[in-house]
Structure formats: structure tokens, C-alpha cells
Write a protein that holds these residues in place. Structure first.
Motif, PDB file in Angstrom:
ATOM      1  N   UNK A  12       0.855  -1.185   0.000  1.00 21.36           N
ATOM      2  CA  UNK A  12       0.000   0.000   0.000  1.00 21.36           C
ATOM      3  C   UNK A  12       0.892   1.237   0.000  1.00 21.36           C
ATOM      4  N   UNK A  13       0.388   2.325  -0.559  1.00 22.67           N
ATOM      5  CA  UNK A  13       1.137   3.577  -0.544  1.00 22.67           C
ATOM      6  C   UNK A  13       1.013   4.244   0.819  1.00 22.67           C
ATOM      7  N   UNK A  14       2.002   5.043   1.137  1.00 21.71           N
ATOM      8  CA  UNK A  14       1.961   5.808   2.375  1.00 21.71           C
ATOM      9  C   UNK A  14       0.686   6.640   2.420  1.00 21.71           C
ATOM     10  N   UNK A  15       0.060   6.656   3.593  1.00 21.25           N
ATOM     11  CA  UNK A  15      -1.203   7.348   3.761  1.00 21.25           C
ATOM     12  C   UNK A  15      -2.423   6.467   3.546  1.00 21.25           C
ATOM     13  N   UNK A  16      -2.194   5.287   3.008  1.00 18.83           N
ATOM     14  CA  UNK A  16      -3.290   4.368   2.739  1.00 18.83           C
ATOM     15  C   UNK A  16      -3.688   3.545   3.953  1.00 18.83           C
ATOM     16  N   UNK A  86       2.512   4.435   7.269  1.00 13.75           N
ATOM     17  CA  UNK A  86       3.806   5.065   7.012  1.00 13.75           C
ATOM     18  C   UNK A  86       4.809   3.991   6.571  1.00 13.75           C
ATOM     19  N   UNK A  87       5.879   4.434   5.959  1.00 12.67           N
ATOM     20  CA  UNK A  87       6.904   3.489   5.516  1.00 12.67           C
ATOM     21  C   UNK A  87       7.446   2.677   6.690  1.00 12.67           C
ATOM     22  N   UNK A  88       7.528   3.303   7.843  1.00 15.67           N
ATOM     23  CA  UNK A  88       8.060   2.607   9.014  1.00 15.67           C
ATOM     24  C   UNK A  88       7.113   1.563   9.583  1.00 15.67           C
ATOM     25  N   UNK A  89       5.908   1.469   9.050  1.00 17.64           N
ATOM     26  CA  UNK A  89       4.996   0.394   9.445  1.00 17.64           C
ATOM     27  C   UNK A  89       5.275  -0.898   8.675  1.00 17.64           C
ATOM     28  N   UNK A  90       6.162  -0.826   7.705  1.00 16.93           N
ATOM     29  CA  UNK A  90       6.511  -2.011   6.933  1.00 16.93           C
ATOM     30  C   UNK A  90       7.111  -3.081   7.830  1.00 16.93           C
ATOM     31  N   UNK A  91       6.517  -4.262   7.802  1.00 17.22           N
ATOM     32  CA  UNK A  91       6.953  -5.351   8.674  1.00 17.22           C
ATOM     33  C   UNK A  91       6.117  -6.592   8.375  1.00 17.22           C
ATOM     34  N   UNK A  92       6.525  -7.694   8.968  1.00 16.14           N
ATOM     35  CA  UNK A  92       5.670  -8.875   9.004  1.00 16.14           C
ATOM     36  C   UNK A  92       4.829  -8.764  10.275  1.00 16.14           C
ATOM     37  N   UNK A  93       3.539  -8.886  10.132  1.00 16.51           N
ATOM     38  CA  UNK A  93       2.611  -8.753  11.251  1.00 16.51           C
ATOM     39  C   UNK A  93       2.144 -10.143  11.691  1.00 16.51           C
ATOM     40  N   UNK A  94       2.234 -10.389  12.995  1.00 16.33           N
ATOM     41  CA  UNK A  94       1.902 -11.689  13.561  1.00 16.33           C
ATOM     42  C   UNK A  94       0.724 -11.569  14.516  1.00 16.33           C
ATOM     43  N   UNK A  95      -0.205 -12.467  14.359  1.00 16.56           N
ATOM     44  CA  UNK A  95      -1.310 -12.589  15.299  1.00 16.56           C
ATOM     45  C   UNK A  95      -0.828 -13.341  16.532  1.00 16.56           C
ATOM     46  N   UNK A 114       4.685  -0.742   3.008  1.00 18.27           N
ATOM     47  CA  UNK A 114       4.187   0.608   2.746  1.00 18.27           C
ATOM     48  C   UNK A 114       5.233   1.340   1.923  1.00 18.27           C
ATOM     49  N   UNK A 115       4.842   1.747   0.737  1.00 22.11           N
ATOM     50  CA  UNK A 115       5.772   2.457  -0.140  1.00 22.11           C
ATOM     51  C   UNK A 115       5.637   3.955   0.069  1.00 22.11           C
TER      52      UNK A 115
END
Length: 116
Positions: A12-16, A86-95, A114-115
Motif C-alpha cells: 500500500x502507498x503511504x497514507x493508505x 507510514x513506511x516505518x509500518x513495513x513489517x511482518x505482522x503476527x497474530x 508501505x511504499x
């Protein structure tokens, strides 16, 4: 054993916005903790948002006001609505799931990119 199946990640783009889902094979009604962690490349896994027993919610400072955690007990599913990404939200998300015992279970992870 609890199975956790995550979905909803992507690019997703930044802000999305994105919404992550995690379907559990056991009830999400009586839990000690239920939520989401994330791990970016080269960093430690960190708490993003969690629902505690009694229903209280905790968020990482970096996501407060942008992310919302919720659950649907009828579907045994926990969600993470992520806005203003934000770009800094880029990560692998684990439940993450801790039922009525202290044993913790993790999902397989879903990638969020996040691009900028």
C-alpha cells in the motif's frame, strides 16, 4: 493447540489503509491476550496492539490514533485496522493468542509493505 490464520497484508502507498484479519480455531471470548505484533527486517518483534482479558486495549505509541484493534467473537476473529500508514509500518505482522492458560500461540505472519 490453537491455529491462527492471518490475512489482509499487502502493498500500500503511504497514507493508505489496510485491515488485517486473524481467524482463530478457538474462542476469542475468554482470552488472556489477543492481538498483533510486528517484526521489521533487522529489528526485534514488537507489540502493535493487544486486547487484554476484560476487554482493555493497549497500543504501541507509534500507532496510537492510526491503528484500531477489534474482535468478532462470533467469528473468533481479531482485526487490525491500519490507517495513515507510514513506511516505518513495513513489517511482518503476527497474530498473537493467549487463551485461558498462559500458553501463547502465533500465526504464520502476513507481510505489510508501505511504499513512500
Amino acid at each position: 493447540q490453537v491455529q491462527l490464520v492471518e490475512s489482509g497484508g499487502g502493498l500500500v502507498q503511504a497514507g493508505g489503509s489496510l485491515r488485517l484479519s486473524c481467524a482463530a480455531s478457538r474462542s476469542t471470548f475468554s482470552i488472556n491476550a489477543l492481538g498483533w505484533y510486528r517484526q521489521a527486517p533487522g529489528k526485534q518483534r514488537e507489540l502493535v496492539a493487544v486486547i487484554m482479558s476484560g476487554g482493555s486495549r493497549r497500543y504501541a505509541e507509534s500507532v496510537k490514533g492510526r491503528f484500531t484493534i477489534s474482535r468478532d467473537n462470533a467469528r473468533s476473529t481479531v482485526y487490525l485496522q491500519m490507517n495513515s500508514l507510514k513506511a516505518e509500518d513495513t513489517a511482518v505482522y503476527y497474530c498473537y493468542y493467549v487463551g485461558t492458560t498462559t500458553e501463547a500461540y502465533w500465526g504464520q505472519g502476513t507481510q505489510v509493505t508501505v511504499s513512500s
